[in-house]
Design an enzyme around this catalytic site. Structure first.
Site, mmCIF file in Angstrom:
data_model
loop_
_atom_site.group_PDB
_atom_site.id
_atom_site.type_symbol
_atom_site.label_atom_id
_atom_site.label_comp_id
_atom_site.label_asym_id
_atom_site.label_seq_id
_atom_site.Cartn_x
_atom_site.Cartn_y
_atom_site.Cartn_z
ATOM 1 N N GLY A 11 0.831 -1.203 0.000
ATOM 2 C CA GLY A 11 0.000 0.000 0.000
ATOM 3 C C GLY A 11 0.865 1.252 0.000
ATOM 4 N N ASP A 127 -0.249 1.688 8.362
ATOM 5 C CA ASP A 127 -0.875 0.871 9.412
ATOM 6 C C ASP A 127 -0.122 0.934 10.746
ATOM 7 O OD1 ASP A 127 -2.608 0.118 7.429
ATOM 8 O OD2 ASP A 127 -1.619 -1.791 7.029
ATOM 9 N N VAL A 254 -8.793 7.310 1.126
ATOM 10 C CA VAL A 254 -8.527 8.743 1.299
ATOM 11 C C VAL A 254 -7.323 8.940 2.222
ATOM 12 C CG1 VAL A 254 -9.476 10.809 2.405
ATOM 13 C CG2 VAL A 254 -10.900 9.454 0.889
HETATM 14 O O1 F6P Z 1 -1.424 -1.669 4.362
HETATM 15 C C1 F6P Z 1 -1.968 -0.437 4.010
HETATM 16 C C2 F6P Z 1 -3.424 -0.598 3.673
HETATM 17 O O2 F6P Z 1 -3.943 0.654 3.287
HETATM 18 C C3 F6P Z 1 -4.294 -1.194 4.785
HETATM 19 O O3 F6P Z 1 -4.650 -0.234 5.747
HETATM 20 C C4 F6P Z 1 -5.450 -1.723 3.989
HETATM 21 O O4 F6P Z 1 -6.125 -2.755 4.677
HETATM 22 C C5 F6P Z 1 -4.772 -2.242 2.754
HETATM 23 O O5 F6P Z 1 -3.575 -1.490 2.601
HETATM 24 C C6 F6P Z 1 -5.567 -2.144 1.480
HETATM 25 O O6 F6P Z 1 -4.850 -2.804 0.495
HETATM 26 P P1 F6P Z 1 -5.068 -2.631 -1.057
HETATM 27 O O7 F6P Z 1 -4.463 -1.317 -1.456
HETATM 28 O O8 F6P Z 1 -4.343 -3.774 -1.663
HETATM 29 O O9 F6P Z 1 -6.536 -2.670 -1.295
#
Ligand code: F6P
Length: 323
Positions: A11, A127, A254
């Site tokens: 992410g 996170d 966001v």
């Molecule tokens: O690890 C960062 C994060 O934004 C988490 O908070 C969230 O659960 C996840 O990535 C979402 O992942 P993706 O971008 O693969 O949907």
């Protein structure tokens, strides 16, 4: 050392660009060539790379996201995918790699290191669930984005005398929800690390109503058993007991897209510079992180096997403030 690679993975997090900039410029300062790998591990697997000069990282320190692109790459999780990645590194004559990312990304970095490739990690995820760094790149800005949204939600919530459930990101970790809840003045915080009795939430909203509050705010972590949807389902069955009307908002992505604030720019710059410093010293298989105010290396083997504790005293503190 002549040539190093850098990639961003998982992410995206506000400050990743500042980290790329620091890796590129401190690398060039050491007389190295720096190769940017596109779209995380998928660029390694598919040999999608580009030489980066000092000007290529101009004007990015204030930008959210990552100019290199990021991905979650299932192919890299296979032995065959990792072998393809090693082939790219060899073909491109890359002698060491900087991996900017969170848990999944550092697990990949550790795997490459175990296969014999010199890797250094940089702690980056909104996170804040990564061992080896008390706080990671992107957390501070993601919190600010969530808080700005909450401050605005409270305005409309007060106008209409409503209770709001606000869901924040964090995967399985409640850190973002906990800090957003405390600093946003929430009446109740729901996190995966602490089992919530939904009846307690009903009581908290009712109590806020009876105390004459203009609104009630419940911040929930996406990874909690009662995430926004689950809690809304329960609360809507008990809506008469709440006093307030109920609405929900999911902040979601966001939170990842903000422009990094000073804290994240500085942290990312220090961690990116530390990463090339470790490479220069021949210190590999470590994560550059912030601990007790200092940038320190933690072995990736500890990073990927450890579990970062959450300070549940903060949850108790928030309960004492709900008068
Ligand atoms: O690890 C960062 C994060 O934004 C988490 O908070 C969230 O659960 C996840 O990535 C979402 O992942 P993706 O971008 O693969 O949907």
């Amino acid at each position: 050392m002549k040539r190093i690679g850098v990639l961003t993975s998982g992410g995206d997090a506000p400050g990743m660009n500042a980290a790329i900039r620091a890796v590129v410029r401190t690398g060039i300062n050491k007389g190295w060539e720096v190769i940017g790998i596109q779209h995380g591990y998928s660029g390694l697997v598919n040999n999608d790379v580009t030489l980066m000069g000092a000007r290529d990282v101009s004007g990015i320190i204030q930008q959210g996201g990552t100019i290199l692109g990021s991905s979650r790459c299932p192919e890299f999780e296979t032995e065959q995918g990792r072998r393809k990645a090693l082939r790219t590194l060899e073909e491109q004559a890359i002698e060491a790699l900087v991996v900017i990312g969170g848990n999944g990304s550092q697990t990949g970095a550790h795997a490459l290191y175990q296969m014999g490739f010199p890797v250094v990690g940089v702690a980056s995820t909104i996170d804040n669930d990564l061992c080896g760094s008390e706080i990671t790149i992107g957390v501070d800005t993601a919190l600010d984005v969530a808080l700005q949204a909450i401050d605005q939600l409270k305005v409309t919530a007060s106008s209409h005398h409503r209770a709001f459930i606000v869901e924040v990101m964090g995967r399985d970790c409640g850190y973002l929800a906990l800090v957003t809840g405390i600093t946003g003045g929430a009446e109740y915080i729901v996190i995966p690390e602490f089992e919530t009795d939904a009846e307690d939430v009903v009581n908290a909203i009712r109590t806020a109503y009876e105390r004459g509050k203009a609104h009630a705010l419940i911040v929930v972590a996406e990874g909690a058993k009662y995430n926004a949807r689950g809690l809304e389902h329960y609360l809507s069955e008990h809506h008469e007991a709440l006093g307030f009307d109920l609405r929900i908002t999911t902040l979601g992505y966001v939170q990842r897209g903000g422009s990094p604030g000073a804290f994240d720019r500085l942290l990312a710059t220090r961690l990116g510079a530390a990463a090339t410093g470790y490479i220069a010293e021949g210190k590999f298989g470590v994560l550059a992180g912030l601990n007790k105010g200092q940038i320190t290396p933690t072995p990736l083997s500890e990073v990927v096997t450890g579990k970062k504790p959450l300070d549940l005293d903060l949850l108790r503190l928030s309960e004492t403030l709900n008068l």
